[in-house]
Design an enzyme around this catalytic site. Structure first.
Site: not given
Ligand code: AOF
Ligand code: ZN
Length: 332
Positions: A50, A52, A85, A209, A308, A313
């Protein structure tokens, strides 16, 4: 200290993850010392660290008591494919966190903030929540409604035509409108979806594009709703990054090779194909969303779709209420 400026910066970083994070949110983070960004990172891809965590793992020196960590999404506090995190934020000794919006994922929602506060960290937010929510509208839709965010794009002339009287394609939009829709619609959705009829009559490329080549990104998935496997195998769209949605074999009236194009062509061209059951004449929505939002092999899922066309659709999506936003481009 201007919190909004730094959350803005997080959003810019976050966008670099578009098309790579799959069903995850786009997240960016910056570390600020004396009003200056001293480190930055973003969530670079599905299953990867993630934002952080990436940022804090890249820091060599020690954290100072006045350092502020900015992130456009509430830090997670759960074990997913990656560790929480909040753990590394606490461990590294961060004392101030500013977030853009709460994480709608029920495993996190408010609990990330709570965990940080419990550890004595000063947490400020939400800051610019509307902008943060706009960027991650796909992730929010998936968490809340169990389906991607859907935008319908229409193009018609002032008198309402969408094709020539004989059904052949008509150039409706101006170059300026086309540039706008590439930059603001196609490049800002995870996938572009059309029906088989559009592929048969228009043979579109459905690529993104962009005039500014620095912004070029071709990660947008192309989806064709092709129940009867009727699109020609030499259509321009037949290539990597295309997903064909076909009826299940048992729903087909006549026995035929399935998918029509044949597994050999699918493999040779790098096309993906999935079978989805049909209910009352249309693809079963729940099954369709499952296919589109369940990571499998190299496919990490999508959270937003630009529909689109064509007219049939649009109708199917509208009748089912599968629509969040509608854009009309009116040509001459
Ligand atoms: C954050 N910072 O950059 C992201 C978060 O399976 P994982 O461990 O990648 O967890 C995915 C979940 O974590 C996602 O559903 C969302 O709740 C959180 N994503 N959180 O603090 C991040 N990508
Ligand atoms: Zn996280």
């Amino acid at each position: 200290m201007n919190h909004a400026t730094f959350i803005h910066r997080c959003l810019l970083l976050a966008q670099q993850g578009r098309g790579k994070v799959g069903i995850n949110p786009m997240v960016g983070s910056v570390l600020v010392r004396n009003d200056e960004i001293i480190a930055q990172a973003h969530h670079e891809g599905f299953g990867l660290p993630h934002a952080e965590r990436s940022l804090l793992e890249s820091i060599e020196g020690s954290i100072k008591p006045d350092d502020v960590l900015y992130v456009n999404l509430e830090p997670c506090c759960h074990q997913g494919k990656t560790p929480p995190c909040t753990d590394i934020i606490i461990k590294k000794g961060i004392k101030h966190v500013v977030y853009g919006m709460k994480d709608p994922n029920l495993e996190v929602l408010g609990k990330g903030i709570e965990a940080l506060r419990k550890a004595g960290i000063d947490v400020v937010g939400p800051v610019l929540p509307e902008l943060c929510q706009r960027l991650n509208r796909g992730f929010i839709s998936l968490q809340k409604n169990g389906r991607p965010y859907i935008t319908l794009k229409h193009a018609q002339t002032r008198s309402g035509e969408i094709s020539k009287p004989d059904g052949s394609p008509l150039k409706i939009t101006s170059q300026e409108q086309d540039e706008w829709s590439h930059s603001y619609l196609r490049a800002r959705h995870d996938a572009i979806l059309v029906g088989a009829g559009t592929v048969i009559t228009d043979d579109p490329q459905l690529t993104v594009r962009l005039k500014n080549k620095n912004l070029e990104q071709s990660l947008t998935l192309r989806i064709v709703l092709d129940p009867n496997s009727s699109i020609p195998k030499d259509a321009q769209i037949m290539g990597e990054g295309t997903l064909l949605i076909n009826k299940e074999k048992k729903d087909c009236d006549q026995p035929r090779e399935h998918p029509f194009v044949g597994a050999d062509v699918i493999q040779e061209k790098g096309v993906m194909a999935e079978e989805v059951p049909v209910k009352n004449g249309v693809f079963d929505w729940e099954s369709l969303w499952k296919v589109l939002t369940t990571p499998k092999d190299n496919f990490n899922g999508i959270t937003s779709i630009l529909v689109e066309g064509g007219a049939k659709t649009w109708d199917v999506f509208k009748k089912a209420g599968m629509i969040d936003e509608e854009v009309w481009l009116v040509g001459k």
